[in-house]
Structures are given as C-alpha cells and as structure tokens.
Design an enzyme around this catalytic site. Structure first.
Site, PDB file in Angstrom:
ATOM      1  N   GLY A   1      -0.923  -2.450  -5.996  1.00  0.00           N
ATOM      2  CA  GLY A   1       0.305  -3.242  -6.066  1.00  0.00           C
ATOM      3  C   GLY A   1       1.272  -2.786  -7.139  1.00  0.00           C
ATOM      4  N   SER A   2       2.533  -2.530  -6.778  1.00  0.00           N
ATOM      5  CA  SER A   2       3.499  -2.108  -7.779  1.00  0.00           C
ATOM      6  C   SER A   2       4.903  -2.052  -7.199  1.00  0.00           C
ATOM      7  CB  SER A   2       3.103  -0.756  -8.368  1.00  0.00           C
ATOM      8  OG  SER A   2       3.801  -0.525  -9.562  1.00  0.00           O
ATOM      9  N   ARG A   3       5.700  -1.044  -7.634  1.00  0.00           N
ATOM     10  CA  ARG A   3       7.109  -0.990  -7.250  1.00  0.00           C
ATOM     11  C   ARG A   3       7.594   0.451  -7.188  1.00  0.00           C
ATOM     12  NH1 ARG A   3      11.320  -3.711 -11.327  1.00  0.00           N
ATOM     13  NH2 ARG A   3      12.301  -1.706 -11.701  1.00  0.00           N
TER      14      ARG A   3
END
Length: 213
Positions: free
Chosen positions: A181-183
């Site tokens: 999970g991240s961006r």
C-alpha cells in the site's frame, strides 16, 4: 520487470513460500486454528502479489496510470528535479490494489533519484516532501519530459524499481512495485489534456491520465 507472464509477481515468491510452509507445518501438527489462520495469510499474500495482464491504449500521446488506485490529488505543483511547475497527479494504492507499477509513457530514463525519509500516511500531502521515495525522469521521443515517483507509506516500506538511467521503456511496461500500500505521483507538462478527475479509480497500464500536447 522480470515477471512478465506469471500470475504472481516474482517479488512475492518468498512471502508466498514462507506463509505456505508455515501453513503446511501447522496442518501436519494438527494445529487447526493456526493452520487456518496462516492459510488465510497465504491467500492474502497471493492476492497482494497478483500480476494481471493489461491492455495498454494505442495512442502514443496518451499517458497511462502507473498504478491501480484512486486519484487523491490533482493540480499544479513544482517538481524539484526538473525545477518547473507541472501538473501533478497523485494515486493512492490501498492494500487491496494490485501493487505492480507500470510505465506511464514510452521513452528513455534520463534520471533516477532516491530520497530517504519518513513513512507518513501517503494521503497526507507532507508525504510528497518528507517520505522515502524513488523517482524516474522520462523523456519521450518528441522530447517531452515527465516524472513518476514511488512514495513509501505508513505500511509500505519497500520500494522496488528496476530501470536504470539510459534504459528505453515502453508505455504500460511493468517497472517496479511498492509492498503493502502506498502512492504514485506523476508530474506532467502543464498543458497536458487531463482525462481524470479527483476521486477517479485508475487501472495501471490502462487508464489514460492525460494526452500530451
């Protein structure tokens, strides 16, 4: 990336193997509850590292999303490596999204940078300046430059990025991933014709973020 046609990303093999091994051992010991728990863990790891094929749009001027997720920022921002105002698009990936990242445009890697930093929640805009991140500066055959940045987050603390300076990349090609999970931040020329809005869901390698001039 190395795992072009496998249903599970190669980076996930060690995690799947460990979780699966623990599940088998617990099952052989007849520890049913723990075995069931680790079976769920194994299935989640397989789900997380899934590696679906994608069909990339044919328009060579189209910029495709580098990540599955949701657009959480859209607006002008100064990109420090090119030192100019650009159109910034931020895409948030939850733990339930495919985490393989894909190249937004065909072109050459003219720069690559890594910045150590914190692990703030990537939905906090401070993450742009303070979080650990890895970026690529790409230049198209027409001389248009853009930047794509993998940003580590609160849970995601392992960025994988394979291309090196001088590599020629194809739009939609797998080039890395961020674990758990991240961006992704994408910086495009200000005169790009946008095709997404705030809150839109994106599919890596398929969703068109914008059309280059």
């Amino acid at each position: 990336m190395r795992n072009k046609n496998t249903p599970i990303a190669a980076e996930g093999y060690p995690f799947v193997a460990i979780a699966g091994f623990i599940t088998v051992v617990l099952a052989l010991l007849a520890w049913k509850v723990l075995a069931a728990f680790f079976l769920v863990v194994t299935l989640f790891v397989v789900f997380f590292f899934r590696n679906p094929q994608r069909i990339t749009p044919g328009d060579e001027n189209a910029v495709v999303s580098p990540a599955d997720g949701v657009v959480i920022y859209l607006g002008n921002a100064r990109e420090s490596h090119l030192d100019e105002e650009m159109m910034k698009i931020s895409i948030f990936m939850s733990v339930f999204n495919v985490h393989i990242n894909r190249v937004p445009v065909s072109g050459r890697v003219v720069d690559r940078f890594y910045l150590p930093g914190k692990f703030l929640d990537v939905r906090d805009e401070r993450a742009t300046f303070e979080n650990e991140q890895n970026g690529l500066v790409l230049e198209t055959a027409r001389g248009v430059k853009m930047v794509v940045v993998q940003v580590a987050g609160l849970i995601a603390r392992r960025i994988v990025c394979y291309p090196k300076i001088g590599d020629m990349l194809q739009r939609g090609q797998r080039y890395g991933l961020i674990r758990f999970g991240s961006r992704l931040d994408v910086y495009l020329p200000k005169n790009v014709e946008l095709r997404v809005s705030m809150g839109d869901k994106t599919v890596a390698g398929e969703t068109i973020l914008g059309i280059l001039p």
